[in-house]
Design a protein around this motif. Structure first.
Motif, PDB file in Angstrom:
ATOM      1  N   LEU A 321       0.356 -18.356   8.439  1.00 49.10           N
ATOM      2  CA  LEU A 321       0.007 -16.690   8.113  1.00 49.10           C
ATOM      3  C   LEU A 321       1.320 -16.169   8.379  1.00 49.10           C
ATOM      4  N   THR A 322       1.836 -16.852   8.771  1.00 53.30           N
ATOM      5  CA  THR A 322       3.306 -16.123   8.582  1.00 53.30           C
ATOM      6  C   THR A 322       4.145 -16.482   6.767  1.00 53.30           C
ATOM      7  N   THR A 323       3.895 -17.584   6.992  1.00 55.56           N
ATOM      8  CA  THR A 323       4.201 -17.241   5.412  1.00 55.56           C
ATOM      9  C   THR A 323       3.660 -16.257   4.505  1.00 55.56           C
ATOM     10  N   SER A 324       2.092 -16.026   4.360  1.00 59.90           N
ATOM     11  CA  SER A 324       2.093 -15.112   3.642  1.00 59.90           C
ATOM     12  C   SER A 324       2.300 -13.559   3.997  1.00 59.90           C
ATOM     13  N   SER A 325       3.095 -13.507   5.403  1.00 58.17           N
ATOM     14  CA  SER A 325       3.545 -12.066   5.659  1.00 58.17           C
ATOM     15  C   SER A 325       5.214 -12.427   4.924  1.00 58.17           C
ATOM     16  N   TYR A 326       6.101 -13.495   4.871  1.00 64.58           N
ATOM     17  CA  TYR A 326       6.863 -12.833   4.430  1.00 64.58           C
ATOM     18  C   TYR A 326       6.886 -13.260   2.842  1.00 64.58           C
ATOM     19  N   LEU A 327       5.449 -13.662   2.307  1.00 65.21           N
ATOM     20  CA  LEU A 327       5.950 -13.436   0.993  1.00 65.21           C
ATOM     21  C   LEU A 327       5.063 -11.819   0.253  1.00 65.21           C
ATOM     22  N   ASP A 328       4.152 -11.412   1.706  1.00 62.60           N
ATOM     23  CA  ASP A 328       3.770  -9.597   1.477  1.00 62.60           C
ATOM     24  C   ASP A 328       5.137  -8.967   1.027  1.00 62.60           C
ATOM     25  N   LEU A 329       6.079  -9.454   2.298  1.00 64.08           N
ATOM     26  CA  LEU A 329       7.467  -8.918   2.968  1.00 64.08           C
ATOM     27  C   LEU A 329       8.695  -8.550   0.985  1.00 64.08           C
ATOM     28  N   THR A 330       8.607  -9.524   0.289  1.00 64.73           N
ATOM     29  CA  THR A 330       9.040 -10.058  -0.825  1.00 64.73           C
ATOM     30  C   THR A 330       8.748  -9.318  -1.691  1.00 64.73           C
ATOM     31  N   LYS A 331       6.941  -9.098  -1.303  1.00 61.04           N
ATOM     32  CA  LYS A 331       7.004  -8.336  -2.386  1.00 61.04           C
ATOM     33  C   LYS A 331       6.306  -6.318  -2.443  1.00 61.04           C
ATOM     34  N   ASP A 332       5.867  -6.676  -1.657  1.00 61.82           N
ATOM     35  CA  ASP A 332       6.599  -5.012  -1.307  1.00 61.82           C
ATOM     36  C   ASP A 332       7.819  -4.521  -0.562  1.00 61.82           C
ATOM     37  N   SER A 333       8.977  -5.393  -1.036  1.00 56.02           N
ATOM     38  CA  SER A 333      10.310  -4.574  -1.716  1.00 56.02           C
ATOM     39  C   SER A 333       9.944  -4.194  -2.229  1.00 56.02           C
ATOM     40  N   SER A 334       9.508  -4.040  -3.817  1.00 61.91           N
ATOM     41  CA  SER A 334       9.150  -3.120  -5.251  1.00 61.91           C
ATOM     42  C   SER A 334       9.438  -2.287  -4.773  1.00 61.91           C
ATOM     43  N   LEU A 335       8.616  -1.809  -3.860  1.00 58.48           N
ATOM     44  CA  LEU A 335       8.245  -0.319  -3.129  1.00 58.48           C
ATOM     45  C   LEU A 335       9.190   0.416  -3.551  1.00 58.48           C
ATOM     46  N   ALA A 336      10.767   0.176  -2.955  1.00 56.39           N
ATOM     47  CA  ALA A 336      12.208   0.472  -2.689  1.00 56.39           C
ATOM     48  C   ALA A 336      12.155   1.710  -3.996  1.00 56.39           C
ATOM     49  N   VAL A 337      11.588   0.805  -4.954  1.00 61.85           N
ATOM     50  CA  VAL A 337      11.226   2.169  -6.325  1.00 61.85           C
ATOM     51  C   VAL A 337      11.162   3.421  -5.757  1.00 61.85           C
ATOM     52  N   ALA A 338      10.365   3.610  -5.050  1.00 63.95           N
ATOM     53  CA  ALA A 338       9.944   5.096  -4.883  1.00 63.95           C
ATOM     54  C   ALA A 338      11.140   5.603  -3.544  1.00 63.95           C
ATOM     55  N   ILE A 339      11.688   5.398  -3.403  1.00 61.33           N
ATOM     56  CA  ILE A 339      13.074   6.293  -2.581  1.00 61.33           C
ATOM     57  C   ILE A 339      14.901   5.776  -3.165  1.00 61.33           C
ATOM     58  N   GLY A 340      14.340   5.365  -4.102  1.00 60.51           N
ATOM     59  CA  GLY A 340      15.746   4.931  -4.760  1.00 60.51           C
ATOM     60  C   GLY A 340      16.628   3.575  -4.241  1.00 60.51           C
ATOM     61  N   TYR A 341      16.058   2.626  -4.081  1.00 59.36           N
ATOM     62  CA  TYR A 341      17.099   1.973  -4.022  1.00 59.36           C
ATOM     63  C   TYR A 341      16.674   0.798  -4.657  1.00 59.36           C
ATOM     64  N   PRO A 342      18.315   0.400  -5.573  1.00 54.51           N
ATOM     65  CA  PRO A 342      17.781   0.085  -7.308  1.00 54.51           C
ATOM     66  C   PRO A 342      17.697  -2.017  -6.791  1.00 54.51           C
ATOM     67  N   GLU A 343      16.680  -2.042  -6.310  1.00 57.16           N
ATOM     68  CA  GLU A 343      16.296  -3.548  -6.509  1.00 57.16           C
ATOM     69  C   GLU A 343      15.770  -3.808  -7.691  1.00 57.16           C
ATOM     70  N   LEU A 344      15.153  -5.316  -7.731  1.00 55.16           N
ATOM     71  CA  LEU A 344      14.786  -6.054  -8.885  1.00 55.16           C
ATOM     72  C   LEU A 344      13.983  -4.645  -9.387  1.00 55.16           C
ATOM     73  N   VAL A 345      12.533  -4.520  -9.247  1.00 52.25           N
ATOM     74  CA  VAL A 345      11.694  -4.278 -10.067  1.00 52.25           C
ATOM     75  C   VAL A 345      12.596  -2.242 -10.674  1.00 52.25           C
ATOM     76  N   SER A 346      13.049  -1.734  -9.646  1.00 48.58           N
ATOM     77  CA  SER A 346      14.064  -0.443 -10.676  1.00 48.58           C
ATOM     78  C   SER A 346      14.955  -1.115 -11.487  1.00 48.58           C
ATOM     79  N   VAL A 347      15.477  -1.720 -12.005  1.00 40.80           N
ATOM     80  CA  VAL A 347      16.285  -2.503 -12.458  1.00 40.80           C
ATOM     81  C   VAL A 347      15.427  -2.747 -13.459  1.00 40.80           C
ATOM     82  N   ILE A 348      14.772  -3.351 -13.612  1.00 41.48           N
ATOM     83  CA  ILE A 348      13.905  -4.142 -14.539  1.00 41.48           C
ATOM     84  C   ILE A 348      13.008  -2.372 -15.360  1.00 41.48           C
ATOM     85  N   ASN A 349      12.554  -1.474 -14.486  1.00 40.56           N
ATOM     86  CA  ASN A 349      12.183  -0.579 -15.114  1.00 40.56           C
ATOM     87  C   ASN A 349      13.123   0.427 -16.250  1.00 40.56           C
TER      88      ASN A 349
END
Length: 394
Positions: A321-349
């Motif tokens: 179950l913790t594995t699923s939480s790790y995967l969700d955490l990694t994917k949900d880091s893409s929400l950083a585009v909403a607060i201006g942190y330049p992660e992968l989704v922001s740079v790709i966009n």
């Protein structure tokens, strides 16, 4: 009299295996697969033709062109004019940085909260339950907006007070003590790498000899620290501890975390620590009460019971179950585009908007997240297999 053993079941032949693989309706499956292949082919042809019609050349040649935009925060040097592929690597490193730190900190906090939720202290258990329920039932994006607003409400550096004497919370970021190694020569680097390899070899030998425990690991780590210190001294290196200090109108020295990174990391840790806390609670409660009673009869105190008896058995429930939480955490880091942190989704966009290669950029984004999540799954599944084997051993 000799006894002839009864022959076992015969293994199916190639034709039988093919029928088993295709199922009872092979022609229908062939038709469906063919239809999907033809549909994808026509879709690809139409997309390529549409891109050529609007003047966009399909392909990944744009990765070697100059990216005319800046990235506010990067782990490696980057400036406008560097290639797009370097910009994407910067975004990937930012994603990996916040994901790895988030998984580690969320695990530590989640385990602590999960164990505290089972406390006999009614006040502590109730506080943990309210924490878990509020965090789990609040959208992560809303929490990120709260944390970024909170960082903006921090005082300016000149009015900030030092927390624990060396940590500053300001509207320009969080300043913490840092360190650096000056004058590290080649010989010193070699000794440092050799010390790490030695530590790994010691742990491997201890594990093979079944002597791996907290005491042996602590002694091995102490020995490695001594070797590293001697190697650095021999190589002419010097370890410097940099403490942030208020100088003029700003804070100098130490390491700083940008408000966007601090808000994103805090949001991810708080959100997924609540999920991990529930997983830990369920895993602990899955251990039979007889294990607790047997441990108490041996004279172990509650801390030892939890660490030596209960948690090793609960890991078989906690790890998947913790594995699923790790995967969700990694994917949900893409929400950083909403607060201006330049992660992968922001740079790709930004890359897709400036080059027009939206399809290629989307393919890179999907492939990158797929590789990251599959790597996490493989590592966690291997760990889960080892835990399950150790738990089932006799």
């Amino acid at each position: 009299m000799p006894v002839n053993p009864a022959p076992g079941p015969q293994r199916p032949g190639i034709f039988r295996k093919a029928l088993m693989w295709w199922g009872t309706r092979p022609l229908l499956q062939v038709f469906i697969i063919g239809f999907l292949v033809v549909s994808l082919y026509f879709l690809a042809v139409n997309v390529i033709e549409s891109m050529r019609r609007i003047g966009v050349t399909p392909g990944f040649d744009f990765l070697n062109r100059a990216a005319n935009f800046e990235i506010g925060e990067s782990s490696i040097p980057f400036q406008a004019g560097d290639t797009y592929i370097r910009a994407i690597i910067v975004g990937l490193l930012n994603t990996l940085k916040v994901s790895v730190l988030g998984c580690v900190l969320a695990t530590v906090l989640g385990v602590a909260v999960g164990v505290a939720g089972l406390s006999r202290n009614l006040l502590l258990a109730t506080a943990v339950r309210w924490y878990v329920e509020i965090i789990r039932n609040t959208p992560l994006l809303l929490q990120l907006f709260f944390w970024i607003s909170l960082t903006s409400a921090f005082p300016a550096p000149r009015q900030a007070s030092a927390f624990l004497g060396s940590i500053y919370f300001t509207n320009r970021g969080v300043f913490i003590p840092g360190g650096s190694i000056d004058g590290l020569s080649v010989s010193g680097s070699t000794v440092f790498a050799g010390a790490i390899a030695t530590f790994a070899a010691i742990l491997f030998i201890l594990k093979r000899s079944r002597a791996l425990n907290i005491t042996s690991t602590a002694l091995s780590f102490t020995a490695v620290v001594v070797v590293v210190a001697a190697g650095l001294s021999f190589g002419g290196a010097q370890l410097n501890v940099d403490i942030p200090e208020l100088t003029g109108f700003n804070i100098r020295g130490g390491s700083s975390l940008s408000p966007e990174f601090a808000a994103l990391l805090t949001g991810l840790v708080v959100k997924f620590s609540a999920a991990i806390a529930e997983i830990v609670r369920a895993g602990i409660q899955s251990v039979n009460k007889g294990q607790w009673e047997a441990a108490r009869s041996l004279g172990l105190h509650p801390g030892q019971i939890m660490r030596l008896v209960v948690l090793p058995q609960a890991l078989r429930v906690i790890t998947p179950l913790t594995t699923s939480s790790y995967l969700d955490l990694t994917k949900d880091s893409s929400l950083a585009v909403a607060i201006g942190y330049p992660e992968l989704v922001s740079v790709i966009n930004t890359t897709a908007n400036t080059t027009g290669q939206s399809l290629e950029a989307l393919m890179i984004l999907i492939g990158t997240y797929l590789v990251i999540n599959l790597s996490v799954s493989v590592l966690m599944n291997e760990y889960n297999r080892r835990v399950a084997l150790r738990g089932n051993g006799r």
